[in-house]
Design an enzyme around this catalytic site. Structure first.
Site, PDB file in Angstrom:
ATOM      1  N   CYS A  96       0.868  -1.170   0.000  1.00 45.29           N
ATOM      2  CA  CYS A  96       0.000   0.000   0.000  1.00 45.29           C
ATOM      3  C   CYS A  96       0.909   1.225   0.000  1.00 45.29           C
ATOM      4  CB  CYS A  96      -0.896  -0.027   1.237  1.00 45.29           C
ATOM      5  SG  CYS A  96      -1.998   1.377   1.271  1.00 45.29           S
ATOM      6  N   GLY A  97       0.893   1.938  -1.106  1.00 46.88           N
ATOM      7  CA  GLY A  97       1.809   3.073  -1.256  1.00 46.88           C
ATOM      8  C   GLY A  97       1.483   4.214  -0.309  1.00 46.88           C
ATOM      9  N   HIS A  98       0.200   4.610  -0.273  1.00 49.01           N
ATOM     10  CA  HIS A  98      -0.138   5.720   0.626  1.00 49.01           C
ATOM     11  C   HIS A  98       0.107   5.282   2.071  1.00 49.01           C
ATOM     12  CE1 HIS A  98      -3.995   3.967   2.021  1.00 49.01           C
ATOM     13  NE2 HIS A  98      -3.856   4.828   2.997  1.00 49.01           N
ATOM     14  N   HIS A 216      -8.145  -4.049  -7.948  1.00 45.46           N
ATOM     15  CA  HIS A 216      -8.200  -2.584  -8.042  1.00 45.46           C
ATOM     16  C   HIS A 216      -8.524  -2.211  -9.494  1.00 45.46           C
ATOM     17  CE1 HIS A 216      -5.728  -3.042  -4.425  1.00 45.46           C
ATOM     18  NE2 HIS A 216      -5.922  -1.767  -4.143  1.00 45.46           N
ATOM     19  N   ASP A 242     -10.060   5.335  -3.558  1.00 43.04           N
ATOM     20  CA  ASP A 242      -8.854   5.879  -2.943  1.00 43.04           C
ATOM     21  C   ASP A 242      -8.891   7.403  -3.028  1.00 43.04           C
ATOM     22  OD1 ASP A 242      -6.259   6.442  -2.060  1.00 43.04           O
ATOM     23  OD2 ASP A 242      -5.456   4.632  -2.994  1.00 43.04           O
ATOM     24  N   CYS A 246      -3.171   6.843  -5.101  1.00 40.97           N
ATOM     25  CA  CYS A 246      -2.861   5.416  -4.945  1.00 40.97           C
ATOM     26  C   CYS A 246      -1.410   5.136  -5.347  1.00 40.97           C
ATOM     27  CB  CYS A 246      -3.822   4.545  -5.758  1.00 40.97           C
ATOM     28  SG  CYS A 246      -3.691   2.798  -5.341  1.00 40.97           S
ATOM     29  N   GLY A 247      -0.595   4.802  -4.350  1.00 43.14           N
ATOM     30  CA  GLY A 247       0.825   4.571  -4.616  1.00 43.14           C
ATOM     31  C   GLY A 247       1.071   3.368  -5.507  1.00 43.14           C
ATOM     32  N   THR A 248       0.383   2.261  -5.217  1.00 43.17           N
ATOM     33  CA  THR A 248       0.586   1.076  -6.054  1.00 43.17           C
ATOM     34  C   THR A 248      -0.079   1.296  -7.425  1.00 43.17           C
ATOM     35  OG1 THR A 248      -1.319   0.046  -4.941  1.00 43.17           O
ATOM     36  CG2 THR A 248       0.862  -0.570  -4.157  1.00 43.17           C
TER      37      THR A 248
HETATM   38  O1  PYC Z   1      -1.727   3.744  -2.078  1.00 44.33           O
HETATM   39  O2  PYC Z   1      -1.197   1.767  -2.868  1.00 44.33           O
HETATM   40  C1  PYC Z   1      -1.971   2.541  -2.323  1.00 44.33           C
HETATM   41  C2  PYC Z   1      -3.301   2.036  -1.922  1.00 44.33           C
HETATM   42  C3  PYC Z   1      -3.812   0.788  -2.128  1.00 44.33           C
HETATM   43  C4  PYC Z   1      -5.093   0.782  -1.576  1.00 44.33           C
HETATM   44  C5  PYC Z   1      -5.322   2.017  -1.028  1.00 44.33           C
HETATM   45  N1  PYC Z   1      -4.213   2.769  -1.259  1.00 44.33           N
END
Ligand code: PYC
Length: 330
Positions: A96-98, A216, A242, A246-248
């Site tokens: 999870c990036g965030h 996702h 999100d 979303c980081g990923t």
């Molecule tokens: O930021 O990767 C992310 C992420 C995944 C699900 C919610 N945020």
């Protein structure tokens, strides 16, 4: 600290942060026994035996649909500052990036991480976190790649939708074929549309590598702001969108841009979320056609809390979880 033994009343302490608007609840105390496990072992333990912890910390009444949890644990890789397992209203996330940005900022707030480069161990691999100051973090995400391009699915009531399947630490279906403007006025129909696409992908056997479920869905559209490259809407597993870019999901997008020859290594990509918050992404070339994404974003600590489990509370473990509150133990 609670050891999850029968007869003891559980309690967990946490710090909440948000990254570009998306919440992360970082569990900082209360799971001593679980904190000894490596990320892979912790996911297994939580999902098979102690899922009430996830539900009680994330779901209503303590949490809400968009909440993402992060439980710290023992890294499998000795070079890492900590291990971490991310979870949400429906289950466990690979990465999870965030959330990784939120964890770094919370550890900095607690004085447990000094500015500079560190590593976190996740169930899908090691992630670099460069704590730039008390809010800004740059993550070096897991190797990411586009798995399939121009995949078409038939979606009930909509017709054909074409997009790419990519890995950025989670599996994404990324498409520009969204006829609705990506604005907060359209959150309900965007959520509905993305859930229908996700269902169609599953029904029509479109998966990530090794049959992995695509959990996702990411819509893209040009942005009206000058200093961003594109706007997105991301459906997370569990039906929440999100709030951050979303980081990923941004990593998966970088992988698609790289595969299309539309973004060179080192070139900057500014990804805007549905609420207008930003992540800045770049990538380096990795091995086997993968890219190594770097995502920069900011997080803010916004509350501190302690979960209380009263023995006569019928919803102590969340509204819809059968739970195992009072006297809980293996
Ligand atoms: O930021 O990767 C992310 C992420 C995944 C699900 C919610 N945020």
């Amino acid at each position: 600290m609670h050891s999850l033994m029968r007869g003891e009343t559980p309690t967990f302490e946490y710090i909440d942060a948000h990254t570009a608007g998306e919440p992360t609840r970082v569990v900082i105390a209360g799971a001593t026994e679980l904190a000894m496990l490596t990320p892979k072992a912790l996911v297994e333990r939580l999902s098979n035996a102690d899922d009430w912890i996830r539900a009680s910390l994330i779901d209503e009444p303590r949490g809400h649909q968009a909440m993402v949890g992060a439980m710290l644990c023992q890294p499998a890789n000795a070079d890492c500052a900590a291990g971490v397992v991310f979870f949400n209203n429906t289950g466990y996330l690979g990465m999870c990036g965030h959330g990784a940005i939120g964890v770094a900022v919370v550890l900095g707030y607690l004085g447990k991480l000094v500015p500079g480069y560190h590593q976190l161990d996740t169930p899908v691999g090691t992630v670099g976190v460069n704590l730039i100051d008390s809010h800004q973090v740059e993550i070096k995400n897991v190797p990411s790649y586009r798995y399939r391009n121009d995949v078409t699915v038939r979606v009930d009531g909509i017709g054909e939708v074409t997009g790419d399947v990519a890995w950025g630490g989670n599996w994404f279906f990324l498409t520009q074929s969204c006829l609705l403007p990506l604005t907060t006025d359209n959150l309900a129909p965007l959520t509905d549309l993305s859930i229908r696409i996700q269902d169609a992908l599953a029904q029509q056997g479109v998966t990530g590598a090794n049959g992995a479920m695509i959990d996702h869905v990411e819509f893209f559209a040009p942005t009206e702001t000058e200093d961003a490259d594109c706007r997105n809407f991301v459906l997370c597993p569990g039906g929440a969108y999100d709030r951050s870019p979303c980081g990923t999901g941004t990593s998966a997008k970088l992988a698609c841009l790289a595969a299309e020859g539309m973004l060179a290594p080192g070139e900057i990509w500014v990804q805007e979320s549905i609420i207008g918050s930003r992540f800045v992404g770049t990538y380096e070339l990795g091995t086997d056609g993968m890219i190594l994404p770097t995502i920069r974003g900011s997080a803010y600590v916004c509350s501190e809390g302690r979960a209380v489990y009263q023995s006569d509370d019928p919803f102590a473990c969340g509204l819809f979880h059968p739970g195992r509150p009072a006297g809980t133990a293996q």
